[in-house]
Design a protein around this motif. Structure first.
Motif, mmCIF file in Angstrom:
data_model
loop_
_atom_site.group_PDB
_atom_site.id
_atom_site.type_symbol
_atom_site.label_atom_id
_atom_site.label_comp_id
_atom_site.label_asym_id
_atom_site.label_seq_id
_atom_site.Cartn_x
_atom_site.Cartn_y
_atom_site.Cartn_z
ATOM 1 N N ARG A 72 0.840 -1.201 0.000
ATOM 2 C CA ARG A 72 0.000 0.000 0.000
ATOM 3 C C ARG A 72 0.874 1.250 0.000
ATOM 4 O O ARG A 72 1.931 1.280 0.612
ATOM 5 N N TYR A 73 0.374 2.277 -0.694
ATOM 6 C CA TYR A 73 0.993 3.595 -0.653
ATOM 7 C C TYR A 73 0.028 4.510 0.078
ATOM 8 O O TYR A 73 -1.148 4.600 -0.279
ATOM 9 N N GLY A 128 -3.631 0.422 -2.798
ATOM 10 C CA GLY A 128 -2.744 -0.732 -2.720
ATOM 11 C C GLY A 128 -3.177 -1.870 -3.620
ATOM 12 O O GLY A 128 -4.253 -1.844 -4.220
ATOM 13 N N VAL A 129 -2.313 -2.856 -3.703
ATOM 14 C CA VAL A 129 -2.586 -4.085 -4.448
ATOM 15 C C VAL A 129 -2.290 -5.262 -3.529
ATOM 16 O O VAL A 129 -1.517 -5.150 -2.576
ATOM 17 N N TYR A 130 -2.939 -6.390 -3.811
ATOM 18 C CA TYR A 130 -2.668 -7.597 -3.034
ATOM 19 C C TYR A 130 -2.783 -8.833 -3.915
ATOM 20 O O TYR A 130 -3.412 -8.815 -4.978
ATOM 21 N N TYR A 131 -2.155 -9.900 -3.470
ATOM 22 C CA TYR A 131 -2.257 -11.215 -4.105
ATOM 23 C C TYR A 131 -2.557 -12.215 -3.000
ATOM 24 O O TYR A 131 -1.864 -12.253 -1.982
ATOM 25 N N SER A 132 -3.585 -13.003 -3.171
ATOM 26 C CA SER A 132 -4.004 -13.974 -2.176
ATOM 27 C C SER A 132 -3.973 -15.367 -2.801
ATOM 28 O O SER A 132 -4.392 -15.554 -3.952
ATOM 29 N N LYS A 133 -3.493 -16.357 -2.040
ATOM 30 C CA LYS A 133 -3.366 -17.723 -2.538
ATOM 31 C C LYS A 133 -3.857 -18.696 -1.478
ATOM 32 O O LYS A 133 -3.431 -18.646 -0.322
ATOM 33 N N ALA A 134 -4.775 -19.578 -1.856
ATOM 34 C CA ALA A 134 -5.239 -20.631 -0.958
ATOM 35 C C ALA A 134 -4.173 -21.722 -0.901
ATOM 36 O O ALA A 134 -3.501 -22.000 -1.894
ATOM 37 N N VAL A 140 -7.246 -4.790 -5.845
ATOM 38 C CA VAL A 140 -6.842 -3.421 -5.541
ATOM 39 C C VAL A 140 -7.657 -2.955 -4.337
ATOM 40 O O VAL A 140 -8.842 -3.283 -4.226
ATOM 41 N N VAL A 141 -7.020 -2.231 -3.431
ATOM 42 C CA VAL A 141 -7.727 -1.669 -2.278
ATOM 43 C C VAL A 141 -7.568 -0.151 -2.273
ATOM 44 O O VAL A 141 -6.526 0.378 -2.637
#
Length: 113
Positions: A65-66, A79-85, A105-106
């Motif tokens: 996040r900025y 911000g950006v995120y990557y989620s993995k199960a 994106v948040v």
């Protein structure tokens, strides 16, 4: 120079247990700008049929996040995120034909008073 960590142990009325660890670090770019890497790890300590959760390491999410402080009390961020199960959760999602990863994106604001 410290990481901010939030650890949670959630136990519901059925005895289902879940552990969540969130870790973040504020890297100061200027007097009012921050870059914040984030990591979240979720582990289900028990199976939960009610919430369709499998025991074991469930998922991991990494993000960045900025944040820019307009004034000290108000700081919008993007911000950006990557989620993995992971583990049994990933196996269950694959069996249902669902995706085991997500990118997003948040947008938000950090406000205090």
């Amino acid at each position: 120079y410290w990481f901010e960590m939030e650890n949670s142990l959630r136990i519901n009325e059925d005895g289902d247990m879940q552990f969540i660890n969130e870790t973040e670090y504020d890297w100061q770019l200027s007097q009012v700008s921050y870059l914040q890497p984030r990591l979240e790890v979720v582990a289900n300590l028990t199976d939960s049929e009610k919430y369709d959760r499998q025991s074991g390491l469930s998922n991991i999410r990494v993000g960045l996040r900025y944040r820019h402080e307009i004034v000290r009390e108000v700081a919008p961020y993007v911000g950006v995120y990557y989620s993995k199960a992971l583990g049994n959760t990933a196996d269950a999602l694959k069996a249902e034909g669902k995706s085991t990863s997500e990118t997003g994106v948040v947008l938000g604001a950090r406000i205090w008073f």
